[in-house]
Design an enzyme around this catalytic site. Sequence first.
Site, PDB file in Angstrom:
ATOM      1  CD  GLU A   1      -5.657   4.568  -1.020  1.00 38.83           C
ATOM      2  OE1 GLU A   1      -5.786   4.748   0.075  1.00 38.83           O
ATOM      3  OE2 GLU A   1      -6.949   4.644  -1.704  1.00 38.83           O
TER       4      GLU A   1
ATOM      5  CE1 TYR B   1      -3.516   2.568   0.741  1.00 44.72           C
ATOM      6  CE2 TYR B   1      -1.865   3.704   1.951  1.00 44.72           C
ATOM      7  CZ  TYR B   1      -3.098   3.751   1.448  1.00 44.72           C
ATOM      8  OH  TYR B   1      -3.903   4.869   1.608  1.00 44.72           O
TER       9      TYR B   1
END
Length: 392
Positions: free
Chosen positions: A200, A109
């Site tokens: 993101e 992530y």
Amino acid sequence: MNVHEFQAKQLFAQFGVPVPRGKEITSPEAAAAWASELNTPVFVVKAQIHAGGRGKAGGVKITKEKGAVAGIAKELIGKTLITHQTGPKGRKVHRLLLEEGANIAKELYLSILVDRDTGWPTFIASTEGGMEIEEVAEKTPEKIIKEAIDPAVGFQGHNGRNVAFALGLQAMEPAVINPFVQMLGNLYRLFMEKHAALVEINPLIITKEKTLVALDGKVSFDDNGVFKHDDVQKMRDLNEEDPLEIEATANNLNYVKLDGNIGCMVNGAGLAMATMDVIKLAGSEPANFLDVGGGATKDTVAAGFRILLKDPNVKGIFINIFGGIVRCERIAHGVIEAAKEVKITVPLVVRLQGTNADEGRKLLAESGLKLEVANDLWEAAQKIVKLTGKAA
Ligand code: GDP
Ligand code: MN
């Protein structure tokens, strides 16, 4: 402002962040044509909606059969996807991303946003890629890595290496450390140059071929910076936005739809926040945030009424005005005129304070309109909550 994954990936590519080869598709025929051109062992068909959690909701399909791609596209286009981010009504799929599949060795992530505490752009990274980052933060906060970037200095190589080593890339796959550090520098440039609020990548993958690929992408922009970027403005997809919010923007109103049943019309963002708090304190929930601004006129008030009344959840309206720059008797005239244009079908409570409040209240009381006038914020909030009943 949010954009689709395929648009986020276009920006990634532009800033040197590796993404799978792929293209936006809006018909099964186009899907078949692009599948032939892609010529890859694995095809990934991904629903494009402004919400995450598509994988679990059936919005991401993987196939090895080139011939199956058009059928998958046909099935997904027009389908309503319900994910944990769409709400129960879900979102209709109008477009897809058709791209080459990747060989995933490890999912990470990675994101960059402005940390509210420090005010600095900050990378967030975790080895727990592909999962809900909120869940990781709650259950295993030690797995969240943060690296703040001093905006006066800008991104430096050591910032990237800090993140790389905190993730344990040296043990995972040392070959990706340098590309990773470079990727963070590129993401920082994208974030700053395009006035993003969030960039993101979840998951960022290490492939079996030892490369890094952004397999998913989300970019949202600071609404106050979008006017500077023609390319970003062109990415806006009104299908994905709330129709009431679009109408509000067209009328220069600052409106955010919420889930409660008391419609609020307030002048000033701070007072609007306080109004929502006090509604909650009185036992109910606001249906929206609406700041009509310091220079509210009859027309803005009328537009506000129209928008509030189009929301079927609104069971009552609370107008809360502090006459500072704007005078209360003007607002009262505005409310009266607007009420003539727009039929108000729900209880209305008006609280006026500040310049010429007495005059404003008198005008409203004598207007013949069905409304209740209040002097005090707390009294007004209790009144509207009583008139609308408790929130469900
Ligand atoms: P989200 O569920 O909306 O966040 O959509 P993602 O783009 O993150 O896709 C969900 C999941 O699909 C990813 O976490 C991957 O596990 C899987 N996925 C997406 N693309 C590929 C691919 O090219 N190959 C493989 N094997 N899995 C993929
Ligand atoms: Mn994802």
